[in-house]
Design a protein around this motif. Structure first.
Motif, PDB file in Angstrom:
ATOM      1  N   ASN A  52     -59.838-122.028   7.248  1.00 29.75           N
ATOM      2  CA  ASN A  52     -59.082-123.202   7.677  1.00 29.75           C
ATOM      3  C   ASN A  52     -58.887-123.278   9.193  1.00 29.75           C
ATOM      4  O   ASN A  52     -58.283-124.218   9.693  1.00 29.75           O
ATOM      5  N   ARG A  53     -59.355-122.280   9.939  1.00 31.98           N
ATOM      6  CA  ARG A  53     -59.235-122.297  11.404  1.00 31.98           C
ATOM      7  C   ARG A  53     -60.563-121.894  12.035  1.00 31.98           C
ATOM      8  O   ARG A  53     -61.331-121.138  11.453  1.00 31.98           O
ATOM      9  N   GLN A  54     -60.780-122.401  13.248  1.00 38.67           N
ATOM     10  CA  GLN A  54     -61.960-121.993  14.013  1.00 38.67           C
ATOM     11  C   GLN A  54     -61.802-120.516  14.385  1.00 38.67           C
ATOM     12  O   GLN A  54     -60.694-120.050  14.651  1.00 38.67           O
ATOM     13  N   ILE A  55     -62.911-119.794  14.415  1.00 39.64           N
ATOM     14  CA  ILE A  55     -62.859-118.377  14.788  1.00 39.64           C
ATOM     15  C   ILE A  55     -62.303-118.219  16.203  1.00 39.64           C
ATOM     16  O   ILE A  55     -61.527-117.303  16.481  1.00 39.64           O
ATOM     17  N   SER A  56     -62.652-119.143  17.103  1.00 39.52           N
ATOM     18  CA  SER A  56     -62.143-119.056  18.482  1.00 39.52           C
ATOM     19  C   SER A  56     -60.617-119.130  18.488  1.00 39.52           C
ATOM     20  O   SER A  56     -59.949-118.457  19.282  1.00 39.52           O
ATOM     21  N   THR A  57     -60.037-119.933  17.581  1.00 44.01           N
ATOM     22  CA  THR A  57     -58.576-120.039  17.476  1.00 44.01           C
ATOM     23  C   THR A  57     -57.992-118.716  16.979  1.00 44.01           C
ATOM     24  O   THR A  57     -56.941-118.274  17.461  1.00 44.01           O
ATOM     25  N   VAL A  58     -58.671-118.085  16.035  1.00 36.08           N
ATOM     26  CA  VAL A  58     -58.199-116.806  15.489  1.00 36.08           C
ATOM     27  C   VAL A  58     -58.176-115.750  16.593  1.00 36.08           C
ATOM     28  O   VAL A  58     -57.189-115.022  16.750  1.00 36.08           O
ATOM     29  N   TYR A  59     -59.265-115.673  17.380  1.00 38.70           N
ATOM     30  CA  TYR A  59     -59.313-114.715  18.491  1.00 38.70           C
ATOM     31  C   TYR A  59     -58.181-114.973  19.486  1.00 38.70           C
ATOM     32  O   TYR A  59     -57.451-114.056  19.874  1.00 38.70           O
ATOM     33  N   ALA A  60     -58.047-116.231  19.919  1.00 41.48           N
ATOM     34  CA  ALA A  60     -57.044-116.581  20.935  1.00 41.48           C
ATOM     35  C   ALA A  60     -55.629-116.322  20.423  1.00 41.48           C
ATOM     36  O   ALA A  60     -54.778-115.788  21.144  1.00 41.48           O
ATOM     37  N   ALA A  61     -55.376-116.702  19.163  1.00 42.24           N
ATOM     38  CA  ALA A  61     -54.038-116.510  18.590  1.00 42.24           C
ATOM     39  C   ALA A  61     -53.711-115.024  18.462  1.00 42.24           C
ATOM     40  O   ALA A  61     -52.602-114.599  18.789  1.00 42.24           O
ATOM     41  N   ALA A  62     -54.677-114.239  18.000  1.00 45.06           N
ATOM     42  CA  ALA A  62     -54.441-112.795  17.847  1.00 45.06           C
ATOM     43  C   ALA A  62     -54.093-112.173  19.201  1.00 45.06           C
ATOM     44  O   ALA A  62     -53.140-111.404  19.318  1.00 45.06           O
ATOM     45  N   ASP A  63     -54.857-112.544  20.239  1.00 39.93           N
ATOM     46  CA  ASP A  63     -54.574-112.021  21.584  1.00 39.93           C
ATOM     47  C   ASP A  63     -53.167-112.402  22.030  1.00 39.93           C
ATOM     48  O   ASP A  63     -52.429-111.591  22.595  1.00 39.93           O
ATOM     49  N   ALA A  64     -52.796-113.663  21.783  1.00 40.10           N
ATOM     50  CA  ALA A  64     -51.472-114.145  22.204  1.00 40.10           C
ATOM     51  C   ALA A  64     -50.361-113.447  21.427  1.00 40.10           C
ATOM     52  O   ALA A  64     -49.344-113.050  22.004  1.00 40.10           O
ATOM     53  N   PHE A  65     -50.540-113.297  20.101  1.00 40.32           N
ATOM     54  CA  PHE A  65     -49.511-112.631  19.292  1.00 40.32           C
ATOM     55  C   PHE A  65     -49.334-111.163  19.715  1.00 40.32           C
ATOM     56  O   PHE A  65     -48.224-110.649  19.781  1.00 40.32           O
ATOM     57  N   ILE A  66     -50.453-110.504  20.013  1.00 37.65           N
ATOM     58  CA  ILE A  66     -50.394-109.106  20.467  1.00 37.65           C
ATOM     59  C   ILE A  66     -49.658-109.025  21.805  1.00 37.65           C
ATOM     60  O   ILE A  66     -48.811-108.165  22.013  1.00 37.65           O
ATOM     61  N   ALA A  67     -49.972-109.960  22.706  1.00 40.65           N
ATOM     62  CA  ALA A  67     -49.302-109.973  24.020  1.00 40.65           C
ATOM     63  C   ALA A  67     -47.813-110.233  23.869  1.00 40.65           C
ATOM     64  O   ALA A  67     -46.999-109.652  24.590  1.00 40.65           O
ATOM     65  N   LEU A  68     -47.435-111.091  22.927  1.00 36.65           N
ATOM     66  CA  LEU A  68     -46.007-111.351  22.691  1.00 36.65           C
ATOM     67  C   LEU A  68     -45.314-110.095  22.173  1.00 36.65           C
ATOM     68  O   LEU A  68     -44.171-109.812  22.546  1.00 36.65           O
ATOM     69  N   ALA A  69     -46.006-109.348  21.319  1.00 39.09           N
ATOM     70  CA  ALA A  69     -45.441-108.092  20.821  1.00 39.09           C
ATOM     71  C   ALA A  69     -45.251-107.107  21.981  1.00 39.09           C
ATOM     72  O   ALA A  69     -44.248-106.400  22.057  1.00 39.09           O
ATOM     73  N   GLN A  70     -46.218-107.101  22.907  1.00 42.19           N
ATOM     74  CA  GLN A  70     -46.097-106.243  24.088  1.00 42.19           C
ATOM     75  C   GLN A  70     -44.915-106.691  24.950  1.00 42.19           C
ATOM     76  O   GLN A  70     -44.182-105.864  25.490  1.00 42.19           O
ATOM     77  N   ALA A  71     -44.742-108.010  25.072  1.00 45.33           N
ATOM     78  CA  ALA A  71     -43.619-108.542  25.852  1.00 45.33           C
ATOM     79  C   ALA A  71     -42.296-108.105  25.232  1.00 45.33           C
ATOM     80  O   ALA A  71     -41.360-107.729  25.929  1.00 45.33           O
ATOM     81  N   LYS A  72     -42.246-108.142  23.891  1.00 42.76           N
ATOM     82  CA  LYS A  72     -41.018-107.721  23.201  1.00 42.76           C
ATOM     83  C   LYS A  72     -40.764-106.229  23.451  1.00 42.76           C
ATOM     84  O   LYS A  72     -39.631-105.812  23.679  1.00 42.76           O
ATOM     85  N   ALA A  73     -41.837-105.442  23.422  1.00 44.05           N
ATOM     86  CA  ALA A  73     -41.699-104.002  23.684  1.00 44.05           C
ATOM     87  C   ALA A  73     -41.177-103.762  25.101  1.00 44.05           C
ATOM     88  O   ALA A  73     -40.314-102.921  25.319  1.00 44.05           O
ATOM     89  N   LEU A  74     -41.700-104.538  26.060  1.00 39.79           N
ATOM     90  CA  LEU A  74     -41.232-104.404  27.442  1.00 39.79           C
ATOM     91  C   LEU A  74     -39.763-104.792  27.557  1.00 39.79           C
ATOM     92  O   LEU A  74     -38.990-104.168  28.274  1.00 39.79           O
ATOM     93  N   SER A  75     -39.390-105.845  26.840  1.00 39.07           N
ATOM     94  CA  SER A  75     -37.997-106.290  26.840  1.00 39.07           C
ATOM     95  C   SER A  75     -37.095-105.187  26.283  1.00 39.07           C
ATOM     96  O   SER A  75     -36.008-104.916  26.810  1.00 39.07           O
ATOM     97  N   ASN A  76     -37.563-104.530  25.198  1.00 40.77           N
ATOM     98  CA  ASN A  76     -36.803-103.416  24.620  1.00 40.77           C
ATOM     99  C   ASN A  76     -36.683-102.260  25.615  1.00 40.77           C
ATOM    100  O   ASN A  76     -35.636-101.621  25.703  1.00 40.77           O
ATOM    101  N   MET A  77     -37.758-102.015  26.371  1.00 41.40           N
ATOM    102  CA  MET A  77     -37.733-100.959  27.376  1.00 41.40           C
ATOM    103  C   MET A  77     -36.715-101.293  28.468  1.00 41.40           C
ATOM    104  O   MET A  77     -36.002-100.414  28.965  1.00 41.40           O
TER     105      MET A  77
END
Length: 195
Positions: A52-77
């Motif tokens: 239901n999604r373009q593969i390019s969208t899956v790649y971009a979304a995964a990268d963004a979600f991972i970066a957001l998780a990293q941002a949350k980790a930095l915020s916790n730090m």
């Protein structure tokens, strides 16, 4: 991990005649990616077998979600740093108080001995009693200074974590919104066939 699953997803989606085993693997990958990134909401059309999604969208979304998780980790730090700074500031206050008490004792003892002994001209001439308090006083001052420096270092580090977290959050939330995956607030969009 998603960096291995997505290329496999792309390869399977590009096939027009998938075997039963490949279809089962495709469903498994989609389930695993949905567990990792719930807002992605991947699905396979049961009739066409298309994603239901373009593969390019899956790649971009995964990268963004991972970066957001990293941002949350930095915020916790940054939060952990804040707590560490608070503890050190408390310690610094105690160390400063210790120094002040020793400084006061040193001044009092030195004065008392100076009264008793007109010969006390320099620290080396003073009885051990004064020399020991002077030593303790110097150590207390150095300890408090070291703690103060550590507080300043941690404050700087905390600010760096907070700045990086904010930057990562803003950049990647924008990517997710542009992909039509606006987080838990809904957003649906995106689409097309796999490939």
């Amino acid at each position: 991990s998603s960096d291995l699953l997505i290329p496999e997803l792309e390869m399977l989606c590009s096939k027009t005649d998938r075997s039963e085993a490949e279809n089962a693997r495709l469903h498994d990958i989609v389930n695993r990616l949905n567990q990792a990134f719930p807002d992605l909401k991947l699905a396979i059309d049961e009739e066409t077998g298309a994603l239901n999604r373009q593969i390019s969208t899956v790649y971009a979304a995964a990268d963004a979600f991972i970066a957001l998780a990293q941002a949350k980790a930095l915020s916790n730090m940054a939060t952990e740093n804040e707590e560490q700074i608070y503890r050190l500031q408390k310690l610094y206050k105690e160390q400063t108080q210790t120094f002040n008490e020793l400084d006061s004792a040193y001044t009092k003892t030195k004065s008392e001995i100076a009264d008793r002994s007109a010969k006390a001209k320099a620290l080396g001439d003073l009885p051990f009693e004064v020399s020991q308090i002077e030593y303790d006083r110097k150590i207390a001052a150095q300890t408090a200074l070291a703690t103060d420096k550590e507080i300043e270092r941690l404050k700087k580090e905390r600010q760096e974590f907070a700045d990086e977290s904010s930057k990562l959050s803003a950049e990647n939330q924008k990517i997710i919104n542009n992909l039509g995956l606006g987080g838990s607030s809904g957003g649906g969009g995106g689409g097309g066939t796999g490939g």
